[in-house]
Design an enzyme around this catalytic site. Structure first.
Site, PDB file in Angstrom:
ATOM      1  N   GLY A   1       5.151  -5.621   0.911  1.00  0.00           N
ATOM      2  CA  GLY A   1       4.960  -4.377   0.190  1.00  0.00           C
ATOM      3  C   GLY A   1       4.303  -4.600  -1.155  1.00  0.00           C
ATOM      4  O   GLY A   1       3.805  -5.690  -1.453  1.00  0.00           O
TER       5      GLY A   1
ATOM      6  N   ASP B   1       8.493   9.603   0.724  1.00  0.00           N
ATOM      7  CA  ASP B   1       7.628   8.734   1.530  1.00  0.00           C
ATOM      8  C   ASP B   1       8.154   8.608   2.957  1.00  0.00           C
ATOM      9  O   ASP B   1       8.258   7.508   3.508  1.00  0.00           O
ATOM     10  CB  ASP B   1       7.497   7.350   0.900  1.00  0.00           C
ATOM     11  CG  ASP B   1       6.287   6.580   1.445  1.00  0.00           C
ATOM     12  OD1 ASP B   1       5.385   7.229   2.022  1.00  0.00           O
ATOM     13  OD2 ASP B   1       6.244   5.348   1.293  1.00  0.00           O
TER      14      ASP B   1
END
Length: 324
Positions: free
Chosen positions: A36, A160
């Site tokens: 990430g 998200d």
């Protein structure tokens, strides 16, 4: 991000990884399972208990920029949230030799790597999103909404929701909402960044520049996931923000003061042009599916965010009450 920064001193890593915290040497890494913005994710095993875990490595920039505020917020929120359909942050561990700075509580003085230790989940929803049975879809949607409802009653927006952030385990029987990196506490009069939510799942109010928003932004994303389950392909696969709006308007109609009071005051409203057709025809592409499922998707994907169904009301919808 505008309106997104925590006030100085409001969050201290020392509150979550105090002096004496376990080190990452307590885990045996098995394999890398993801990467990430702030680091890598590994499948690992606790060498003491034998339990599997997911280690999210947070790389610090030699103390130059301190510990990412976004990660601190994620840690704080996950410590607050406790629900069977929300990923559990088990602990924070540090790399060997990691030390506090003077005073022992200043997160900007950390050195080395910090690891967030999560419960291990088998895979994400993307692997089953396009080939689940109707009963599985209902089961997953119910769990997603339960986790989201818990977030919302605790005044937390996820911001998200997408297949990659919905994790599955227990032989495909358990879904958990994960990756709270963009999540934040909210108030009705708050002003937040609109540069959140992955494009295909981003609601029209954010695409039109709204900065005052609430739970409805997450509901739109859930509606997109639900539709993708049925269609077995993304509902609004735009490549740009303008194309995303066009795809939304093609199915949901063009927004105006009649169907969305106040929309003309949004910053980017004057930059859009009506598409053809402008009449709402979302239900038309779902004519071969369960009517209760289509009804719920329709209520999740209403242009006007104030009219979108809530997670609580969605759980009470006929879709979840009727038997398959």
């Amino acid at each position: 991000m505008d309106g997104e920064e925590a006030p100085p001193g409001a969050l201290n890593l020392a509150d979550y990884a105090p002096a004496g915290a376990r080190t990452v040497d307590c885990f045996r890494r098995i394999r890398k399972i993801g990467e990430g913005t702030y680091g890598e994710v590994f499948e690992a095993m606790d060498i003491i208990t034998g339990e599997r875990a997911a280690l999210k490595k947070i790389k610090l920039d030699d103390g130059k920029e301190g510990f990412p505020r976004q990660i601190l917020r994620e840690i704080k929120l996950l410590k607050k949230l406790d629900h069977e359909n929300i990923i559990r942050l088990k602990e924070i561990v540090v790399s060997p030799g990691t030390a506090h700075g003077a005073g022992g509580s200043d997160d900007y003085m950390y050195r080395g790597d910090i690891y967030m230790v999560f419960e291990y989940m088998d895979h994400d929803l993307k692997k089953v999103l396009h080939h689940s049975t109707p009963s599985q879809v209902k089961y997953y949607m119910e769990q997603l909404l339960k986790g989201l409802h818990y977030c919302h009653v605790n005044n937390v927006l996820h911001r998200d929701i997408k297949g990659a952030n919905l994790l599955i385990s227990g032989g495909g029987k358990l879904l958990k909402l994960a990756d709270f990196g963009l999540a934040r506490p909210f108030t009705r009069d708050g002003s937040f960044t609109n540069h959140v939510i992955t494009l295909w799942y981003r609601p029209p109010e954010l695409l039109l520049g709204a900065t005052n928003y609430a739970e409805a932004v997450d509901i739109w994303s859930v509606g997109c996931i639900f539709a993708e389950f049925l269609l077995r392909k993304p509902l609004f696969p735009g490549r740009t923000e303008q194309e995303q709006l066009s795809k939304i308007f093609e199915l949901c109609g063009f927004p105006n003061e009649e169907n969305w009071p106040g929309v003309s005051k949004l910053p980017l409203y004057k930059t859009i042009r009506p598409t053809t057709p402008t009449k709402r025809r979302l239900r038309d592409i779902f004519h071969n599916f369960d009517s209760h499922a289509v009804d719920l998707i329709d209520r999740m994907l209403i242009l006007n965010p104030t009219e979108r169904i809530s997670a609580h009301d969605a759980l009470c919808a006929a879709y979840f009450i009727t038997k398959m």
